[in-house]
Design a protein around this motif. Structure first.
Motif, mmCIF file in Angstrom:
data_model
loop_
_atom_site.group_PDB
_atom_site.id
_atom_site.type_symbol
_atom_site.label_atom_id
_atom_site.label_comp_id
_atom_site.label_asym_id
_atom_site.label_seq_id
_atom_site.Cartn_x
_atom_site.Cartn_y
_atom_site.Cartn_z
ATOM 1 N N TYR A 27 29.537 43.065 -55.611
ATOM 2 C CA TYR A 27 30.308 42.209 -54.691
ATOM 3 C C TYR A 27 31.815 42.324 -54.934
ATOM 4 O O TYR A 27 32.623 41.820 -54.175
ATOM 5 C CB TYR A 27 29.821 40.758 -54.784
ATOM 6 C CG TYR A 27 28.366 40.691 -54.395
ATOM 7 C CD1 TYR A 27 27.999 40.653 -53.055
ATOM 8 C CD2 TYR A 27 27.367 40.763 -55.357
ATOM 9 C CE1 TYR A 27 26.665 40.664 -52.686
ATOM 10 C CE2 TYR A 27 26.030 40.784 -54.999
ATOM 11 C CZ TYR A 27 25.691 40.734 -53.669
ATOM 12 O OH TYR A 27 24.375 40.764 -53.302
ATOM 13 N N LYS A 31 29.959 45.844 -51.792
ATOM 14 C CA LYS A 31 29.511 44.767 -50.883
ATOM 15 C C LYS A 31 30.654 43.769 -50.688
ATOM 16 O O LYS A 31 30.560 42.621 -51.098
ATOM 17 C CB LYS A 31 28.275 44.084 -51.466
ATOM 18 C CG LYS A 31 27.099 45.035 -51.630
ATOM 19 C CD LYS A 31 25.857 44.287 -52.061
ATOM 20 C CE LYS A 31 24.684 45.242 -52.147
ATOM 21 N NZ LYS A 31 23.414 44.575 -52.371
ATOM 22 N N LYS A 40 26.399 43.603 -41.122
ATOM 23 C CA LYS A 40 25.554 43.756 -42.310
ATOM 24 C C LYS A 40 26.219 43.325 -43.641
ATOM 25 O O LYS A 40 25.672 42.489 -44.354
ATOM 26 C CB LYS A 40 25.062 45.200 -42.405
ATOM 27 C CG LYS A 40 24.019 45.435 -43.480
ATOM 28 C CD LYS A 40 23.299 46.750 -43.285
ATOM 29 C CE LYS A 40 22.272 46.990 -44.349
ATOM 30 N NZ LYS A 40 22.833 47.484 -45.588
ATOM 31 N N ILE A 41 27.391 43.921 -43.958
ATOM 32 C CA ILE A 41 27.937 43.575 -45.282
ATOM 33 C C ILE A 41 28.390 42.107 -45.352
ATOM 34 O O ILE A 41 28.446 41.526 -46.435
ATOM 35 C CB ILE A 41 29.070 44.532 -45.780
ATOM 36 C CG1 ILE A 41 30.196 44.656 -44.778
ATOM 37 C CG2 ILE A 41 28.513 45.873 -46.231
ATOM 38 C CD1 ILE A 41 31.425 45.368 -45.374
ATOM 39 N N ARG A 43 26.660 39.693 -43.800
ATOM 40 C CA ARG A 43 25.387 38.962 -43.996
ATOM 41 C C ARG A 43 24.922 39.093 -45.448
ATOM 42 O O ARG A 43 24.417 38.144 -46.037
ATOM 43 C CB ARG A 43 24.322 39.504 -43.042
ATOM 44 C CG ARG A 43 24.555 39.158 -41.582
ATOM 45 C CD ARG A 43 23.285 39.354 -40.769
ATOM 46 N NE ARG A 43 22.645 40.641 -40.966
ATOM 47 C CZ ARG A 43 22.899 41.760 -40.284
ATOM 48 N NH1 ARG A 43 23.847 41.762 -39.343
ATOM 49 N NH2 ARG A 43 22.240 42.882 -40.517
ATOM 50 N N GLU A 44 25.135 40.286 -46.021
ATOM 51 C CA GLU A 44 24.729 40.492 -47.426
ATOM 52 C C GLU A 44 25.479 39.532 -48.351
ATOM 53 O O GLU A 44 24.897 38.949 -49.274
ATOM 54 C CB GLU A 44 25.044 41.938 -47.858
ATOM 55 C CG GLU A 44 23.979 42.936 -47.469
ATOM 56 C CD GLU A 44 24.414 44.362 -47.759
ATOM 57 O OE1 GLU A 44 23.573 45.253 -47.534
ATOM 58 O OE2 GLU A 44 25.553 44.603 -48.199
ATOM 59 N N ALA A 45 26.751 39.397 -48.099
ATOM 60 C CA ALA A 45 27.563 38.499 -48.934
ATOM 61 C C ALA A 45 27.085 37.051 -48.761
ATOM 62 O O ALA A 45 26.965 36.296 -49.736
ATOM 63 C CB ALA A 45 29.031 38.624 -48.551
ATOM 64 N N GLU A 47 24.095 36.088 -47.853
ATOM 65 C CA GLU A 47 22.785 35.913 -48.521
ATOM 66 C C GLU A 47 22.953 35.759 -50.031
ATOM 67 O O GLU A 47 22.240 34.993 -50.680
ATOM 68 C CB GLU A 47 21.893 37.131 -48.247
ATOM 69 C CG GLU A 47 21.155 37.008 -46.929
ATOM 70 C CD GLU A 47 20.649 38.355 -46.439
ATOM 71 O OE1 GLU A 47 20.403 39.265 -47.268
ATOM 72 O OE2 GLU A 47 20.513 38.499 -45.201
ATOM 73 N N ALA A 48 23.906 36.498 -50.597
ATOM 74 C CA ALA A 48 24.142 36.416 -52.052
ATOM 75 C C ALA A 48 24.586 34.995 -52.414
ATOM 76 O O ALA A 48 24.165 34.431 -53.439
ATOM 77 C CB ALA A 48 25.204 37.431 -52.463
#
Ligand code: PLP
Length: 397
Positions: A27, A31, A40-41, A43-45, A47-48
């Protein structure tokens, strides 16, 4: 500059855990998405952050919507106290007073916030503590008045390790709230307790609770505030809608991920309580027997103290001189709170416990951690004995 050979200042901060760093790294680099972005990136952050929030909620026994990530425990304390006052002010009738009860031995993050609020007309009562650093429940009950809105009491003290009777206070407030026109909210600063004691908010019956990542082997610059649903908090930082609109600003994703992982690992540390207590007891026994003119400050029984913090006074020797001499030997300890260790005023905690100015100036805090070994304790004691003798000779005392 090399790390100290022996680090015994875990209450000031803890080293970042290797696995925590591993979880954070993506991160900080690949990310890098903004958690508010919908691709996407992003949403990934996001979700983390959700995962870290879920870890914090499990640890606290609360809902995820009750976890607010902040930039430090100091900020969490400020948000709890100032944010509640601000929130309550919206519903108070003109002329209606706000009253806060806290203790004389809080961390500056709470004390200075309360002092600031006093300048704005908020009434604050600072409860005294006994010579063991613990408040008396009767004193608390006696200070509660119809206007009392908030009780803010630290779970465990950062200078002497005294643990306050939080469950009993929670019960008392609940009982009083039954017959009170408006509710008393209960905030605890659990920064030093988090490594060792249960922080389940239902068991403790608290409404607000503060945590810091860097005291639990996580990164610096990340805090948590638990705020029970329907607690009327107002944000101190406004802007975007992050953190349930209670703390604006793009989230410190890597830091929050680190906080989540550090919280997850606290469980494994809890199994170490007994072994750390054993090391602490050896340290205390050896110092008291082998260093003439030494005195233990703080609670004497294990039940109401943390397993890892001890505080001594060494008659006739300045704490700062001991810290600097030990530093020359590669040993890191402290005179008290890291935030005040630059100041020449004696510790407000030790003074509140009834120590004289010279006794408070002669104090040293030693705090053990996950990595402390028996060899380190033995070496520390050997060097400490020589250091105290040498400093006493220099000062002719
Ligand atoms: C009891 C207590 N509260 C609050 C803080 C402040 O924590 P932070 O450094 O995350 O602001 C500390 C740090 O020393 C502490 O020991």
């Amino acid at each position: 500059m090399k790390n100290p050979k022996i680090y015994l200042d875990y209450a000031a901060t803890t080293p970042l855990d290797g696995d925590v760093l591993k979880k954070m790294m993506p991160y900080l680099k690949d990310k890098y998405g903004n958690p508010s972005s919908i691709y996407k990136i992003g949403r990934e952050a996001s979700e983390a952050i959700d995962n870290a929030r879920s870890e914090a909620a499990k640890f606290l026994g609360c809902k995820e919507t009750e976890v607010i990530f902040t930039g430090s425990a100091s900020e969490s304390d400020n948000l709890a106290i100032r944010g509640l006052v601000k929130g309550l002010q919206k519903t108070k009738r003109t002329g209606e007073k706000i009253h806060i009860i806290t203790t004389q031995i809080e961390h500056k993050a709470v004390l200075e916030t309360c002092k600031d609020l006093e300048k704005e007309g908020i009434k604050v009562t600072y409860l005294p503590v006994g010579s063991d650093g613990i408040i008396n429940l009767d004193d608390l009950e006696a200070e509660i008045i119809p206007e009392t809105d908030l009780v803010s009491i630290m779970y465990a003290n950062n200078e002497i390790g005294a643990v306050q009777p939080i469950k009993e206070i929670g019960k008392l407030i609940k009982k009083i709230n039954k017959n009170k026109e408006h509710q008393i909210y209960f905030h605890i600063d659990a920064v030093q307790a988090a490594n060792w004691l249960s922080c389940n908010v239902e068991e403790l019956e608290v409404d607000l609770l503060t945590l810091s990542a860097h005291k639990i082997y996580g990164p610096k610059g990340v805090g948590v505030l638990y705020a029970r649903e329907n607690t009327p908090l107002s944000p101190l930082i406004v802007g975007g809608d992050q953190e349930w609109k209670l703390r604006a600003g793009t989230e410190n994703v890597a830091g929050i991920v680190g906080m989540g992982e550090a919280i997850k690992q606290v469980k494994s540390q809890k199994s170490k309580v007994k072994s750390i207590e054993k090391l602490r007891d050896k340290l205390v026994a050896d110092v008291l027997i082998r260093v003439e003119g030494s005195k233990l400050n703080g609670p004497k029984d294990s039940e109401n103290k943390l397993p890892n913090i001890v505080n001594f006074s060494f008659k006739g020797v300045e704490g700062e001189a001991i810290v600097l001499s030990l530093d020359q030997e590669g040993i890191a300890v402290s005179t008290g709170s890291a935030c005040t260790s630059q100041a020449l005023t004696p510790s407000h905690v030790l003074i509140a416990m009834g120590l004289s100015d010279p006794e408070a100036h002669a104090s040293l805090r030693i705090s053990l951690g996950r990595h402390t070994t028996l060899q380190e304790i033995n070496y520390f004691i050997k060097i400490l004995i020589g250091t105290i003798e040498r400093l006493r000779k220099i000062s002719g005392r």
